[in-house]
Design an enzyme around this catalytic site. Structure first.
Site, PDB file in Angstrom:
ATOM      1  N   GLY A   1      -4.592  10.621 -12.730  1.00  0.00           N
ATOM      2  CA  GLY A   1      -4.749   9.266 -12.218  1.00  0.00           C
ATOM      3  C   GLY A   1      -6.188   9.025 -11.824  1.00  0.00           C
ATOM      4  O   GLY A   1      -6.781   9.833 -11.098  1.00  0.00           O
TER       5      GLY A   1
ATOM      6  N   SER B   1      -1.760   1.311  11.447  1.00  0.00           N
ATOM      7  CA  SER B   1      -1.848   2.243  10.333  1.00  0.00           C
ATOM      8  C   SER B   1      -1.307   3.626  10.695  1.00  0.00           C
ATOM      9  O   SER B   1      -1.248   3.996  11.870  1.00  0.00           O
ATOM     10  CB  SER B   1      -3.306   2.385   9.880  1.00  0.00           C
ATOM     11  OG  SER B   1      -3.798   1.159   9.380  1.00  0.00           O
TER      12      SER B   1
ATOM     13  N   GLN C   1      -7.649  -3.741   1.822  1.00  0.00           N
ATOM     14  CA  GLN C   1      -6.368  -3.986   1.151  1.00  0.00           C
ATOM     15  C   GLN C   1      -5.814  -5.361   1.539  1.00  0.00           C
ATOM     16  O   GLN C   1      -5.228  -6.057   0.701  1.00  0.00           O
ATOM     17  CB  GLN C   1      -5.384  -2.879   1.504  1.00  0.00           C
ATOM     18  CG  GLN C   1      -5.756  -1.544   0.882  1.00  0.00           C
ATOM     19  CD  GLN C   1      -5.029  -0.366   1.500  1.00  0.00           C
ATOM     20  OE1 GLN C   1      -4.547  -0.437   2.636  1.00  0.00           O
ATOM     21  NE2 GLN C   1      -4.940   0.735   0.773  1.00  0.00           N
TER      22      GLN C   1
ATOM     23  N   THR D   1       0.855  -1.180   0.000  1.00  0.00           N
ATOM     24  CA  THR D   1       0.000   0.000   0.000  1.00  0.00           C
ATOM     25  C   THR D   1       0.897   1.239   0.000  1.00  0.00           C
ATOM     26  O   THR D   1       2.123   1.138  -0.054  1.00  0.00           O
ATOM     27  CB  THR D   1      -0.911   0.024   1.242  1.00  0.00           C
ATOM     28  OG1 THR D   1      -0.125   0.371   2.395  1.00  0.00           O
ATOM     29  CG2 THR D   1      -1.572  -1.333   1.463  1.00  0.00           C
ATOM     30  N   CYS D   2       0.273   2.411   0.124  1.00  0.00           N
ATOM     31  CA  CYS D   2       1.071   3.629   0.156  1.00  0.00           C
ATOM     32  C   CYS D   2       1.867   3.754   1.447  1.00  0.00           C
ATOM     33  O   CYS D   2       2.779   4.576   1.546  1.00  0.00           O
ATOM     34  CB  CYS D   2       0.179   4.856  -0.018  1.00  0.00           C
ATOM     35  SG  CYS D   2      -1.154   4.981   1.190  1.00  0.00           S
ATOM     36  N   ASN D   3       1.537   2.934   2.456  1.00  0.00           N
ATOM     37  CA  ASN D   3       2.216   3.028   3.755  1.00  0.00           C
ATOM     38  C   ASN D   3       3.063   1.818   4.115  1.00  0.00           C
ATOM     39  O   ASN D   3       3.775   1.844   5.115  1.00  0.00           O
ATOM     40  CB  ASN D   3       1.194   3.232   4.877  1.00  0.00           C
ATOM     41  CG  ASN D   3       0.626   4.628   4.872  1.00  0.00           C
ATOM     42  OD1 ASN D   3       1.357   5.591   4.735  1.00  0.00           O
ATOM     43  ND2 ASN D   3      -0.687   4.734   4.992  1.00  0.00           N
ATOM     44  N   ARG D   4       2.978   0.754   3.335  1.00  0.00           N
ATOM     45  CA  ARG D   4       3.719  -0.457   3.706  1.00  0.00           C
ATOM     46  C   ARG D   4       3.857  -1.400   2.522  1.00  0.00           C
ATOM     47  O   ARG D   4       3.002  -1.411   1.624  1.00  0.00           O
ATOM     48  CB  ARG D   4       3.017  -1.193   4.855  1.00  0.00           C
ATOM     49  CG  ARG D   4       1.691  -1.847   4.470  1.00  0.00           C
ATOM     50  CD  ARG D   4       1.007  -2.534   5.645  1.00  0.00           C
ATOM     51  NE  ARG D   4       0.576  -1.557   6.632  1.00  0.00           N
ATOM     52  CZ  ARG D   4       1.070  -1.500   7.872  1.00  0.00           C
ATOM     53  NH1 ARG D   4       1.983  -2.360   8.273  1.00  0.00           N
ATOM     54  NH2 ARG D   4       0.627  -0.585   8.717  1.00  0.00           N
TER      55      ARG D   4
END
Length: 418
Positions: A189, A109, A120, A49-52
């Protein structure tokens, strides 16, 4: 064999490193194929994801599996192994299980309690199943973790005061720009994150939104939903000149907007608010040096969204109790699925020996009446039961742990059980 979680996230790595090891949905099948090509990895699920970016594997050997997964990530991301290895974390078995349950529950998160991560996790698992990478160990693990995440959202208030990234974007834009009615917005996008922000922004003001996407049909579909205008991706440079707000959230592996592009043909007296929601970043960080640009990145929105954190932290304590309960349920289920068949085989093995011995002594027992035969049968059964009780109890108690795996393997070897 055990579960290992290997990865890096918003806490362990700076954005400059994390964005290099982020994989698009289209790239995940290739990552799964590469990871499971290791002789030490039986199963894998990749969550990016955008964080991990995390890889959960069912491994034969810890050190060898870690090495192969680490090398696979480096090769696929096209980065030097040494540039990100110091940011990697590794969770082994019990810790890996607990980590996954916490991730699915929103406890790990960047925005505590956010619910997007649950979906996700489900998508990551479904992709692994579709690619044949998840099997008998990771399938029940992810099924339980996702059920845990759902229970946390239902039975606690951890997410009720959570500000989504989309809502945070609207509030932050309103804070930076007091009046955005009539503004020209360029959305680059047509993915879920960018579309969510654009939708939330569109509900808050009267806007002129232009949607650009590499696949024109996706831009047209989203534009219809937003009552906006689809533009060619190649026309971004021209659109930049007239935009008041730019939201960029593509899955591009490289920069979409450079400083030179943004500066060209732009009136420097006209302010430009830019939101870069992509990982890796779409917008050249040097654009923030331009006097007319106000550049916000994903971490800015996450910080803004974490207002009211104290109440969610109180709810997180309640959520962690539920997570512990669900982990215990998972262990019990694992015990039933793994240990019961083994114990059944062990008891059948012992019963077969008992019957063989009784058959050998049948001639000597010929003069016994039915009552005496029943007494011998009961005594020998009781002996078998008492002899097998200690190992059976230890196997049940240790099920789902590394020790349990060792005991189960030893039992199979010692008693030659299949």
């Amino acid at each position: 064999m055990t579960v290992i979680a290997i990865g890096l996230n918003h806490r362990s790595a700076p954005l400059s490193v994390l964005e290099q090891v982020t994989f698009s949905a289209e790239a995940i099948p290739k990552v799964l194929a590469e990871v499971t090509s290791s002789e030490f990895v039986n199963e894998a699920v990749v969550l990016s994801t955008c964080n991990r970016t995390e890889v959960f594997v069912h491994a034969e050997r810890f050190h060898e599996a870690y090495r192969d997964v680490r090398n696979s990530l480096a090769v696929l991301a096209g980065v030097d192994d040494d540039s990100f290895v110091e940011h990697l974390y590794v969770h082994f078995h019990e810790e890996a299980i607990t980590h996954l349950f916490c991730v699915a529950s929103g406890l790990d998160s960047a925005v505590l309690g956010e619910h997007e991560i649950l979906g996700q996790c489900k998508i990551a698992w479904e992709t692994a199943k579709a690619e044949g990478a998840a099997g008998s160990l990771l399938n029940p693990l992810f099924a339980h973790a996702i059920a845990c995440g759902k229970r946390v959202r239902t039975d606690t208030a951890i997410g009720r005061r959570t500000v989504s990234i989309s809502a945070a974007a609207v509030d932050l834009i309103a804070e930076r720009r007091h009046d955005i009615d009539g503004s020209r917005v360029l959305l680059i996008g047509a993915g879920e994150l960018g579309a969510g922000v654009a939708n939330a922004l569109n509900r808050s003001a009267e806007l002129d939104i232009r949607v650009a996407n590499r696949t024109r049909s996706r831009a047209e579909t989203l534009a219809a939903e937003l009552d906006a205008t689809a533009v060619d991706f190649a026309a971004i440079d021209q659109e930049l000149a007239d935009a008041d707000i730019v939201i960029s959230a593509t899955g591009s592996p490289g920069m979409v907007l450079t400083r030179d592009q943004i500066e060209a043909d732009r009136d420097p007296e006209r302010p430009l608010l830019m939101l870069d929601l992509a990982v890796p970043r779409d917008i050249d960080p040097a654009a923030d040096e331009l006097g007319f640009v106000d550049l916000l990145v994903l971490s800015d929105l996450q910080t803004f969204a974490n207002r009211g954190l104290a109440e969610r932290q109180r709810q997180a304590a309640v959520a962690r109790v539920l997570v512990d309960e669900e982990i215990e349920r998972y262990r019990n289920a694992l015990s039933a699925s793994e240990v019961s068949p083994l114990l059944g085989s062990l008891h059948l093995w012992a019963e077969a020996i008992r019957q063989d011995e009784l058959d050998k002594y049948e001639a000597r027992l010929g003069d016994l009446d039915d009552v005496q035969r029943e007494a011998i049968d009961a005594v020998t059964k009781a002996m078998i039961k008492k002899l097998l009780h200690p190992p059976s109890s230890r196997l049940r108690d240790a099920a789902g742990s590394r020790r349990g795996e060792r005991l189960a393997e030893a039992t199979r070897d010692l008693f030659d059980l299949s």
